[in-house]
Design an enzyme around this catalytic site. Structure first.
Site, PDB file in Angstrom:
ATOM      1  N   GLY A   2       0.845  -1.193   0.000  1.00 23.54           N
ATOM      2  CA  GLY A   2       0.000   0.000   0.000  1.00 23.54           C
ATOM      3  C   GLY A   2       0.878   1.239   0.000  1.00 23.54           C
ATOM      4  N   ARG A   3       0.357   2.325   0.589  1.00 22.50           N
ATOM      5  CA  ARG A   3       1.121   3.590   0.579  1.00 22.50           C
ATOM      6  C   ARG A   3       2.475   3.419   1.270  1.00 22.50           C
ATOM      7  NH1 ARG A   3      -4.448   5.690   1.616  1.00 22.50           N
ATOM      8  NH2 ARG A   3      -4.122   4.613   3.577  1.00 22.50           N
ATOM      9  N   ILE A   4       2.470   2.873   2.495  1.00 25.60           N
ATOM     10  CA  ILE A   4       3.715   2.748   3.255  1.00 25.60           C
ATOM     11  C   ILE A   4       4.587   1.638   2.673  1.00 25.60           C
ATOM     12  CG2 ILE A   4       4.675   2.166   5.521  1.00 25.60           C
ATOM     13  CD1 ILE A   4       2.170   3.558   6.747  1.00 25.60           C
ATOM     14  N   SER A  14       0.238  -8.635  -2.258  1.00 28.22           N
ATOM     15  CA  SER A  14      -0.885  -7.701  -2.148  1.00 28.22           C
ATOM     16  C   SER A  14      -2.064  -8.421  -2.753  1.00 28.22           C
ATOM     17  CB  SER A  14      -0.624  -6.423  -2.940  1.00 28.22           C
ATOM     18  OG  SER A  14      -0.277  -5.361  -2.085  1.00 28.22           O
ATOM     19  N   SER A  69      -3.932  -7.476  -5.040  1.00 25.97           N
ATOM     20  CA  SER A  69      -3.880  -7.356  -6.499  1.00 25.97           C
ATOM     21  C   SER A  69      -2.451  -7.009  -6.914  1.00 25.97           C
ATOM     22  CB  SER A  69      -4.817  -6.240  -6.954  1.00 25.97           C
ATOM     23  OG  SER A  69      -4.449  -5.040  -6.320  1.00 25.97           O
ATOM     24  N   ILE A 115       5.897  -3.132  10.983  1.00 28.01           N
ATOM     25  CA  ILE A 115       5.539  -1.752  11.322  1.00 28.01           C
ATOM     26  C   ILE A 115       4.028  -1.531  11.192  1.00 28.01           C
ATOM     27  CG2 ILE A 115       7.760  -0.647  10.792  1.00 28.01           C
ATOM     28  CD1 ILE A 115       4.869  -0.542   8.339  1.00 28.01           C
ATOM     29  N   ARG A 144       0.648  -3.556  12.603  1.00 30.09           N
ATOM     30  CA  ARG A 144      -0.019  -3.698  13.886  1.00 30.09           C
ATOM     31  C   ARG A 144       0.397  -5.043  14.467  1.00 30.09           C
ATOM     32  NH1 ARG A 144      -0.875   0.950  13.778  1.00 30.09           N
ATOM     33  NH2 ARG A 144      -2.856   2.064  13.783  1.00 30.09           N
ATOM     34  N   ASP A 181       8.030  -2.672  15.598  1.00 26.43           N
ATOM     35  CA  ASP A 181       7.578  -1.380  16.125  1.00 26.43           C
ATOM     36  C   ASP A 181       6.197  -1.520  16.760  1.00 26.43           C
ATOM     37  OD1 ASP A 181       7.806   1.484  16.459  1.00 26.43           O
ATOM     38  OD2 ASP A 181       6.414   1.754  14.779  1.00 26.43           O
ATOM     39  N   GLU A 234       0.149  -3.431  23.494  1.00 30.19           N
ATOM     40  CA  GLU A 234       1.060  -2.309  23.756  1.00 30.19           C
ATOM     41  C   GLU A 234       0.461  -1.410  24.827  1.00 30.19           C
ATOM     42  OE1 GLU A 234       1.393  -0.192  20.088  1.00 30.19           O
ATOM     43  OE2 GLU A 234       2.103  -1.917  18.994  1.00 30.19           O
ATOM     44  N   HIS A 274       6.498   1.603  19.154  1.00 33.36           N
ATOM     45  CA  HIS A 274       5.456   2.100  18.236  1.00 33.36           C
ATOM     46  C   HIS A 274       5.673   3.592  17.954  1.00 33.36           C
ATOM     47  CE1 HIS A 274       1.039   1.567  16.737  1.00 33.36           C
ATOM     48  NE2 HIS A 274       1.743   2.373  15.953  1.00 33.36           N
TER      49      HIS A 274
END
Ligand code: NAP
Length: 312
Positions: free
Chosen positions: A152-154, A173, A175, A229, A231, A255, A260, A278
């Site tokens: 995705g974006r990150i 992913s 797709s 990074i 969840r 992270d 947490e 985190h």
């Protein structure tokens, strides 16, 4: 009477912005909504939400006129979006503005783990460098094989950075993306099997729970390093701890964790784990951008405009 509730651990700068633009009532967490009197609760039209405690049907029932919940953060798994949608409540998040920081941290953690930087630093500080000479050899990172779970974006920002490290990029992913030269894998076990470093950049929430399963971790193998990074929920944490303790994988750099900040104490006993509290988006610049985008979403809603970054 104020129309906005600001829930969560806001810092002084964030509070200044919220007070200046929205004059909200501040609450430390969702459990405190019940402490407001009925008139205050009924006046609330929008919530600026920050934190990882669940915000769901109970809180929404207590705020009968709320129409928008603006989350501080791109990951909105703490908010029950299905409940919100069923009630016509709009939810927004803060995508994009934090990509660079989270990607920077992921790459740094990968190198820290691959090059044993934390271990080597502790070893030097303990006097062993002076006593024993050269530190032991570790593993080359540049030119290695990396797998991104969730492009995705990150995930994309991480992959772009690692491409500059001449790494062979693989990804999973739902797709296939238009990324010539990178290899798409249809299942995460095949991805883990193909790489030495596996970086998890999925959304959190019920759909991705333990997506990085015992089988995925096993496929990574004894030279493999897992970086998370996303969840804590996206990884089978029990299986990960077992694999780290037995040496079934080489190490991890994390992270995010379950429960947490009271994470499983087994992590503290392991010297093949880099632990970060985190702090992926935790820079002054990015947190200011996230806070502004959250406020802008609330202001858009109160001004009867479209939310800037809606999630439902
Ligand atoms: P994004 O652009 O929405 O990307 C999310 C990725 O998750 C995509 O690759 C997407 O797959 C995948 N995905 C979404 N729904 C899925 C499902 N139901 N099953 C399987 N995969 C699914 O999100 P982002 O902005 O990159 O952020 C990703 C996550 O990073 C956030 O949700 C948050 O949990 C975490 N995060 C952590 C920190 C930190 O401080 N450590 C900071 C910011 C964000 P497709 O590519 O197939 O669509």
């Amino acid at each position: 009477m104020t129309h906005t509730l600001a829930i969560g651990p806001y810092n002084d700068d964030e509070k200044q912005g919220l007070t200046r633009e929205l004059s909200p009532i501040y609450l430390d967490g969702p459990a405190s909504v019940a402490n407001l009197d009925a008139a205050q609760r009924e006046a609330i039209k929008a919530v600026a939400y920050k934190g990882h405690h669940a915000f769901g049907a109970t809180e929404m029932d207590l705020l009968p006129n709320v129409g928008a919940v603006a989350n501080y953060g791109v990951g909105y798994d703490a908010i029950d979006v299905k409940e919100a949608s069923a009630r016509g409540i709009k939810v927004s998040n803060t995508p994009g503005v934090l990509n660079d920081d989270v990607a920077d941290l992921a790459v740094a953690m990968l190198i820290m783990q691959g090059r044993e930087m934390e271990h080597a630093s502790a070893w030097a500080r303990s006097g062993k460098w002076a006593e024993q000479g050269e530190y032991r050899l570790n593993r080359k990172v540049s030119g290695g094989r990396v797998g991104i779970v969730g492009l995705g974006r990150i995930g994309r920002e991480i992959a772009d950075r690692l491409a500059a490290f001449k790494m062979d990029i693989h990804y999973w992913s739902r797709s296939e993306k238009d990324t010539p030269g990178w290899t798409h894998h249809a299942d995460p076990v095949s991805l883990a099997d193909a790489v030495d470093y596996l970086i998890v950049a999925l959304v959190g929430g019920p759909d991705t729970e333990q997506f990085v399963s015992k089988e995925v971790i096993a496929a990574l193998g004894s030279r493999g390093v897992l970086v998370n990074i996303s969840r804590g929920s996206t990884v089978d944490e029990g299986a990960l701890l077992d694999a780290l303790e037995s040496g079934a994988i080489a190490g991890a750099a994390l992270d995010v964790f379950l429960n947490e900040p009271k994470i499983d104490a087994r992590f503290y006993a392991l010297d093949n784990v880099v632990i970060q509290p985190h702090q992926g988006s935790g820079t002054v610049e990015t947190r200011a951008a996230m806070a502004k985008l959250q406020r802008d979403n609330v202001l858009a809603f109160l001004g009867a405009k479209e939310l800037l970054t809606p999630v439902n």
